[in-house]
Design a protein around this motif. Sequence first.
Motif, PDB file in Angstrom:
ATOM      1  N   GLU A  87      10.828 -11.635 -18.759  1.00 50.97           N
ATOM      2  CA  GLU A  87      10.069 -11.326 -19.972  1.00 50.97           C
ATOM      3  C   GLU A  87       8.877 -12.256 -20.006  1.00 50.97           C
ATOM      4  O   GLU A  87       9.023 -13.479 -20.039  1.00 50.97           O
ATOM      5  CB  GLU A  87      10.938 -11.507 -21.222  1.00 50.97           C
ATOM      6  N   THR A  94       5.526 -10.109 -26.026  1.00 52.85           N
ATOM      7  CA  THR A  94       6.502 -10.172 -24.952  1.00 52.85           C
ATOM      8  C   THR A  94       6.531  -8.855 -24.184  1.00 52.85           C
ATOM      9  O   THR A  94       6.723  -7.782 -24.776  1.00 52.85           O
ATOM     10  CB  THR A  94       7.902 -10.476 -25.500  1.00 52.85           C
ATOM     11  N   PRO A  96       8.440  -6.899 -21.104  1.00 51.82           N
ATOM     12  CA  PRO A  96       9.501  -6.861 -20.098  1.00 51.82           C
ATOM     13  C   PRO A  96       8.924  -6.402 -18.753  1.00 51.82           C
ATOM     14  O   PRO A  96       8.213  -5.409 -18.684  1.00 51.82           O
ATOM     15  CB  PRO A  96      10.494  -5.834 -20.653  1.00 51.82           C
ATOM     16  N   TYR A 126       9.390  -1.001 -19.359  1.00 56.57           N
ATOM     17  CA  TYR A 126       9.034  -2.031 -18.399  1.00 56.57           C
ATOM     18  C   TYR A 126       7.646  -1.785 -17.818  1.00 56.57           C
ATOM     19  O   TYR A 126       7.232  -0.641 -17.592  1.00 56.57           O
ATOM     20  CB  TYR A 126      10.035  -2.078 -17.235  1.00 56.57           C
TER      21      TYR A 126
END
Length: 304
Positions: A87, A94, A96, A126
Amino acid sequence: MPSERRTGAPAPGSEGAPNPRPVLAPISAEDTAAVSAYLHRTLNRRVPAEAWARLLAPPWGRLGPNSGFQLRHDAQIVGVYVAVYSERSVEGVTVPVCNLAAFCVDEGFRAHGLRMVRALLAQKDYDFTDLSPSGNVIPMNERLGFRRVAGATRLSLHLPVATGRPDDVTDDPAQLDRVLRGTDRAVYADHAGAAAARHLLVRKGADYAYLVYRRDRRKRLPLFATPLYRGGSAELLQEAWPAVAAALLRRGFLATLAEPRILGFVPPGPGKTLNSPRPRMVRGDRLPDAGIDYLYSELGLLEW
């Protein structure tokens, strides 16, 4: 790993002889021993199974839903795509990240390798990085929406002449732990136990610069330092570069494969800009090129 990091990587739409359809499954903690043995046997025998196991279980913990995907036929592994999750903070947000780390498919099952790629990329939320692609993986990535990270690489030779006191440059863990602050301290905590990550600290009064780097091979010679991350002051690191280069030379590195995007400057002194630097690739809109480093990846976790 060898220069052809991914043996038998398929191209989209490739055709071959009919093969039995292997079972696609995520790599779990229980698969670590079998996957590590497969990668040692099939991808790179120079890397022991124990080192592959550390790639599958990074020191910052397993942050993703798996460690990648595998193909099995008659209960035997015939393909693996290892992923490393993290992360990262980008402008306070943030993100991922799934880093594609090691890809290997048995020759008889090459037509099924793309199933692992698509399974990884189908994971929602993601952004994806591929920091050491080679061979036909590069055009495959481009077809799948990856872009190349812009930036040059300069081979900067190290000279045995340093300015400043030798104590200004150190890799002493106690000093690193005491001096580093904020994000840099978190980076060090996560990578102090990473097998391929090496650390240097430059101090000047209350100011510091922090360099994370790895040992790389060119023409089979393990004599090159590749910076993975620069923390602290880019100006101080540039000012102290002759001392840093001399310190790297004492540690057995003849040159740095320097990317100004990582360091924040072009190293002074003799060297040359590479015509064909190693590509770095990313898929997603939340990781700007300027913010992409090489932490939380196989580059910090695995020596080959």
